[in-house]
Design an enzyme around this catalytic site. Structure first.
Site, PDB file in Angstrom:
ATOM      1  N   THR A 100      15.327 -41.730  48.872  1.00 14.35           N
ATOM      2  CA  THR A 100      14.970 -41.575  50.284  1.00 14.35           C
ATOM      3  C   THR A 100      16.035 -40.792  51.050  1.00 14.35           C
ATOM      4  OG1 THR A 100      13.591 -43.560  50.369  1.00 14.35           O
ATOM      5  CG2 THR A 100      14.567 -42.826  52.436  1.00 14.35           C
ATOM      6  N   CYS A 130      16.251 -44.947  44.074  1.00 15.19           N
ATOM      7  CA  CYS A 130      15.683 -44.525  45.365  1.00 15.19           C
ATOM      8  C   CYS A 130      16.278 -43.181  45.769  1.00 15.19           C
ATOM      9  CB  CYS A 130      15.987 -45.562  46.437  1.00 15.19           C
ATOM     10  SG  CYS A 130      15.340 -45.142  48.071  1.00 15.19           S
TER      11      CYS A 130
END
Length: 352
Positions: free
Chosen positions: A191, A189
């Site tokens: 993000t 990830c």
């Protein structure tokens, strides 16, 4: 200027260790990782080992569910299986044996909701729903949880992702039984890099679990566990379940083909907001957004059973160090200490 700057220290799994305590346990074999659950909103019960393979293409597969069910562990299926594929699996002998450990996944779109309905209508034994979006803070997602609860009053709903107490409470009051906790801790990830948004996972679990338990709800720590010790810390922090992707990647039961690179066997593992995933399922990355995941090659690991036994063995061992005969007792027996170093890395960082 920002509205507020919080100076309170927030911690991740790497920032702490569990302090050992006097124990009457003689062996890891005395520890039970099986738990009995009763869910707030669905009113259903479930017994098993509360570890979940994440709903990603490369981990949330029917094959993974068949393997993990033998250990009473759950698998959140990726949402891209077709209704026909679900039908074939549910009708198979393996599917019939494993379905009680399967979770049907969906996003917040109408198309996902319709597919979810068709899948759940196939089997009363398919008792879990995972409503999964990257940003669980939108009103649209809250409405999605409410609509799903109204449509499936007797199914146990896992929903997220969030990292704060107030949103944990709102999702439970709206209809979720288990709140998914984690923004950005996953190994594939990005993000936090793309958006600057996130929350250290240990603190997120501690705080969200406290909020959920006050309402008789539960949380699943989603992401950030790279070794069995991290899973033990998540349970010690109050997580009722843990969800992992990278730990289950690279196995025979994982999605994708085994390929050979530089003389070594590897398999692809990628985040579900990566360019790889969006290219596969959405025709590419839309112009209005950025990819928030990466694609990596992980070593081919063979059957997942060896990884499962290593994971469960590590958690049992953690329980013996603090005198917890049952997994449920681990949070009450856990005291975290802040550290500047986890392990001696003189000969590299290895777990076996």
């Amino acid at each position: 200027m920002p509205n507020v700057i919080s100076n309170e220290v927030k911690l991740d799994f790497k920032d702490v260790l569990i302090r050992p305590k006097r124990s009457t346990l003689r062996s890891r074999s005395e520890v039970s990782l099986e738990r009995d659950f009763g869910f707030r909103n669905s009113k259903q019960t479930w017994t098993g080992v509360p570890i979940v393979a994440a709903n990603m293409d490369t981990t949330g597969t029917f094959e993974m569910c068949n393997a993990l069910a033998k250990h009473q562990m759950l698998t959140a299926m990726h949402k891209h299986y077709t209704v026909d594929e679900w039908s074939a699996w549910l009708g198979s002998n393996e599917g019939k044996a494993s379905v009680k450990y399967a979770i049907a996944s969906a996003g917040s779109s109408d198309a996902d909701f319709n597919t979810l309905g068709q899948v759940l209508d196939m089997s009363e034994d398919l008792r879990f729903i995972c409503l999964d979006v990257a940003n669980g803070y939108s009103e649209h997602f809250v409405d999605c949880v409410r609509r799903t609860r109204e449509r499936f009053p007797n199914r146990t709903i896992m929903a997220g992702n969030v990292v704060t107490q107030e949103m944990t409470e709102e999702l439970i009051l709206t209809g979720a039984d288990i709140v998914k906790v984690g923004i950005g801790p996953g190994s594939v990830c990005t993000t936090r890099l793309k958006t600057g948004v996130g929350y250290p996972q240990l603190s997120a679990v501690l705080e969200c679990a406290d909020a959920a338990h006050g309402l008789d709800g539960m949380v699943v720590s989603d992401g950030g566990c790279s070794v069995p010790g991290d899973a033990a810390k998540a349970f010690g922090a109050g997580a009722d379940f843990i969800m992992a992707g990278g730990m289950f990647a690279g196995h025979d039961e994982s999605g994708g083909e085994v390929v050979e690179r530089d003389g070594k066997k590897v398999k692809l593992f990628y985040g579900m907001s990566s360019a790889t995933a969006m290219g596969k399922h959405a025709g590419g990355v839309a112009e209005y957004r950025a990819s928030e995941g990466k694609t990596v090659q992980v070593p081919y690991k063979g059957a997942v059973s060896a990884t499962v036994l290593d994971l469960l063995g590590g958690i049992r061992s953690a329980c013996t160090y603090v005198g917890a005969a049952k997994l449920k007792e681990l949070p009450k027996r856990t005291t975290f200490i802040r550290v500047s170093q986890q392990v001696n890395t003189a000969f590299g960082y290895a777990t076996s």
